[in-house]
Write a protein that holds these residues in place. Structure first.
Motif, short mmCIF file in Angstrom:
data_model
loop_
_atom_site.label_atom_id
_atom_site.label_comp_id
_atom_site.label_asym_id
_atom_site.label_seq_id
_atom_site.Cartn_x
_atom_site.Cartn_y
_atom_site.Cartn_z
N SER A 17 -3.96 -7.00 13.89
CA SER A 17 -3.95 -6.32 12.58
C SER A 17 -2.59 -6.26 11.63
O SER A 17 -1.54 -6.52 12.28
CB SER A 17 -4.37 -4.93 12.56
OG SER A 17 -5.68 -4.65 13.18
N LEU A 18 -2.95 -6.35 10.58
CA LEU A 18 -1.82 -6.21 9.24
C LEU A 18 -2.09 -5.34 8.38
O LEU A 18 -3.64 -5.41 7.97
CB LEU A 18 -1.23 -7.74 9.15
CG LEU A 18 -0.56 -8.32 9.75
CD1 LEU A 18 -0.24 -10.02 9.29
CD2 LEU A 18 0.95 -7.81 10.19
N ARG A 19 -1.37 -4.83 7.81
CA ARG A 19 -1.53 -4.11 6.25
C ARG A 19 -0.54 -4.55 5.27
O ARG A 19 0.65 -4.75 5.49
CB ARG A 19 -1.27 -2.66 6.48
CG ARG A 19 -1.97 -2.09 5.21
CD ARG A 19 -1.80 -0.48 5.29
NE ARG A 19 -0.51 -0.10 5.02
CZ ARG A 19 -0.36 1.33 4.70
NH1 ARG A 19 -1.16 2.11 4.66
NH2 ARG A 19 1.04 1.67 4.55
N LEU A 20 -1.35 -5.15 4.32
CA LEU A 20 -0.48 -5.77 2.95
C LEU A 20 -0.45 -4.60 2.14
O LEU A 20 -1.40 -3.92 1.76
CB LEU A 20 -1.15 -6.89 2.70
CG LEU A 20 -1.10 -8.22 3.53
CD1 LEU A 20 -2.01 -9.41 2.59
CD2 LEU A 20 -0.09 -8.56 4.29
N SER A 21 0.83 -4.68 1.60
CA SER A 21 1.02 -3.73 0.27
C SER A 21 1.26 -4.26 -1.02
O SER A 21 2.03 -5.52 -0.81
CB SER A 21 2.14 -2.67 0.63
OG SER A 21 1.69 -1.90 1.88
N THR A 28 0.98 0.86 -17.52
CA THR A 28 -0.24 1.61 -17.18
C THR A 28 -1.02 0.95 -15.86
O THR A 28 -2.08 0.60 -15.84
CB THR A 28 -1.17 2.14 -18.06
OG1 THR A 28 -0.37 2.05 -19.25
CG2 THR A 28 -1.95 3.17 -17.88
N SER A 29 -0.07 0.75 -14.81
CA SER A 29 -0.67 -0.07 -13.62
C SER A 29 -1.85 0.52 -13.05
O SER A 29 -2.76 -0.12 -12.44
CB SER A 29 0.38 -0.50 -12.67
OG SER A 29 0.93 0.59 -12.26
N SER A 30 -1.96 1.78 -13.09
CA SER A 30 -3.00 2.58 -12.30
C SER A 30 -4.43 2.49 -12.98
O SER A 30 -5.21 2.69 -12.36
CB SER A 30 -2.73 4.17 -12.27
OG SER A 30 -2.66 4.44 -13.59
N SER A 31 -4.18 1.83 -14.35
CA SER A 31 -5.64 1.77 -14.97
C SER A 31 -6.30 0.39 -14.71
O SER A 31 -7.37 0.07 -15.20
CB SER A 31 -5.35 2.13 -16.37
OG SER A 31 -4.81 0.92 -17.05
N PHE A 32 -5.42 -0.39 -14.10
CA PHE A 32 -5.97 -1.73 -13.75
C PHE A 32 -7.01 -1.96 -12.62
O PHE A 32 -6.56 -1.06 -11.64
CB PHE A 32 -4.80 -2.86 -13.53
CG PHE A 32 -4.25 -3.27 -14.95
CD1 PHE A 32 -3.45 -2.22 -15.59
CD2 PHE A 32 -4.52 -4.49 -15.52
CE1 PHE A 32 -2.73 -2.80 -16.77
CE2 PHE A 32 -3.90 -4.66 -16.50
CZ PHE A 32 -3.07 -3.77 -17.42
N ALA A 33 -8.02 -2.78 -12.55
CA ALA A 33 -8.75 -3.11 -11.28
C ALA A 33 -7.54 -4.10 -10.60
O ALA A 33 -6.79 -4.51 -11.07
CB ALA A 33 -9.91 -3.89 -11.71
N ASP A 73 -3.46 3.75 -3.92
CA ASP A 73 -2.98 5.19 -4.13
C ASP A 73 -2.46 5.19 -5.35
O ASP A 73 -1.09 4.44 -5.54
CB ASP A 73 -1.91 5.18 -3.13
CG ASP A 73 -1.38 6.91 -3.20
OD1 ASP A 73 -1.42 7.41 -4.39
OD2 ASP A 73 -0.80 7.33 -2.14
N ASN A 74 -2.82 5.44 -6.51
CA ASN A 74 -2.68 5.35 -7.93
C ASN A 74 -1.17 6.10 -7.91
O ASN A 74 -0.44 5.91 -8.98
CB ASN A 74 -3.66 5.96 -8.88
CG ASN A 74 -4.73 4.78 -8.94
OD1 ASN A 74 -4.54 3.64 -8.62
ND2 ASN A 74 -5.98 5.24 -9.67
N ALA A 75 -1.02 7.25 -7.04
CA ALA A 75 0.20 8.00 -7.36
C ALA A 75 1.38 7.23 -7.07
O ALA A 75 2.51 7.60 -7.72
CB ALA A 75 -0.12 9.35 -6.67
N LYS A 76 1.33 6.18 -6.14
CA LYS A 76 2.26 5.60 -5.69
C LYS A 76 2.06 4.11 -6.41
O LYS A 76 2.96 3.17 -5.86
CB LYS A 76 2.01 5.28 -4.36
CG LYS A 76 2.22 6.65 -3.35
CD LYS A 76 2.40 6.38 -1.84
CE LYS A 76 2.74 7.81 -1.19
NZ LYS A 76 2.61 7.54 0.08
N ASN A 77 1.00 3.79 -7.09
CA ASN A 77 1.11 2.57 -8.07
C ASN A 77 1.16 1.61 -6.79
O ASN A 77 1.70 0.24 -7.00
CB ASN A 77 2.02 2.17 -8.90
CG ASN A 77 2.12 3.25 -9.79
OD1 ASN A 77 1.16 3.29 -10.48
ND2 ASN A 77 3.35 3.57 -10.38
N THR A 78 0.23 1.46 -5.73
CA THR A 78 0.17 0.83 -4.68
C THR A 78 -1.04 0.51 -4.18
O THR A 78 -1.83 1.41 -4.11
CB THR A 78 1.11 1.39 -3.25
OG1 THR A 78 2.43 1.82 -3.77
CG2 THR A 78 1.11 0.33 -2.39
#
Length: 123
Positions: A17-21, A28-33, A73-78
């Motif tokens: 397994s791997l997790r990419l971030s 306003t990056s949190s509003s994007f798909a 996680d929109n709070a972290k923009n990630t």
């Protein structure tokens, strides 16, 4: 403008397994798909997963369904891509991307791109 920076790529054995971030910044990056694409040597770029701005809708290509999970996680923009049961054919450069609208089709066009991170799965 939206800036995207991927991290978490590397070398893993088949079945691992791997997790990419993907850290987003700017307009306003949190509003994007958000989505992840990948491109293997000699192949076209493939849209593999997508998520809408709230996380309520997702898209998975058949090639990764039931093995990969996208979340945000929109709070972290990630945005995250959890990749389980990796196979050698998952070896590719993985790109994070942002779009004004959510896309749930293989031919999706995204508006902003990260630089990519290499994922290599050994057999």
């Amino acid at each position: 403008q939206v800036q995207l920076v991927e991290s978490g790529g590397g070398l893993v054995q088949a079945g691992g397994s791997l997790r990419l971030s993907c850290l987003a910044s700017g307009r306003t990056s949190s509003s994007f798909a958000m989505g992840w694409f990948r491109q293997a040597p000699g192949k076209e770029r493939e849209y593999i997963v997508g998520i809408n701005w709230s996380g309520s809708s997702t898209y998975y290509a058949d090639s990764v369904k039931d093995r990969f999970t996208i979340s945000r996680d929109n709070a972290k923009n990630t945005v995250y891509l959890q990749m389980d049961n990796l196979k050698p054919e998952d070896t590719a450069i993985y790109y994070c991307a942002a779009a004004f609208f959510f896309h749930n089709d293989p031919g999706a066009k995204y508006d902003y791109w990260g630089q990519g991170t290499q994922v290599t799965v050994s057999s």
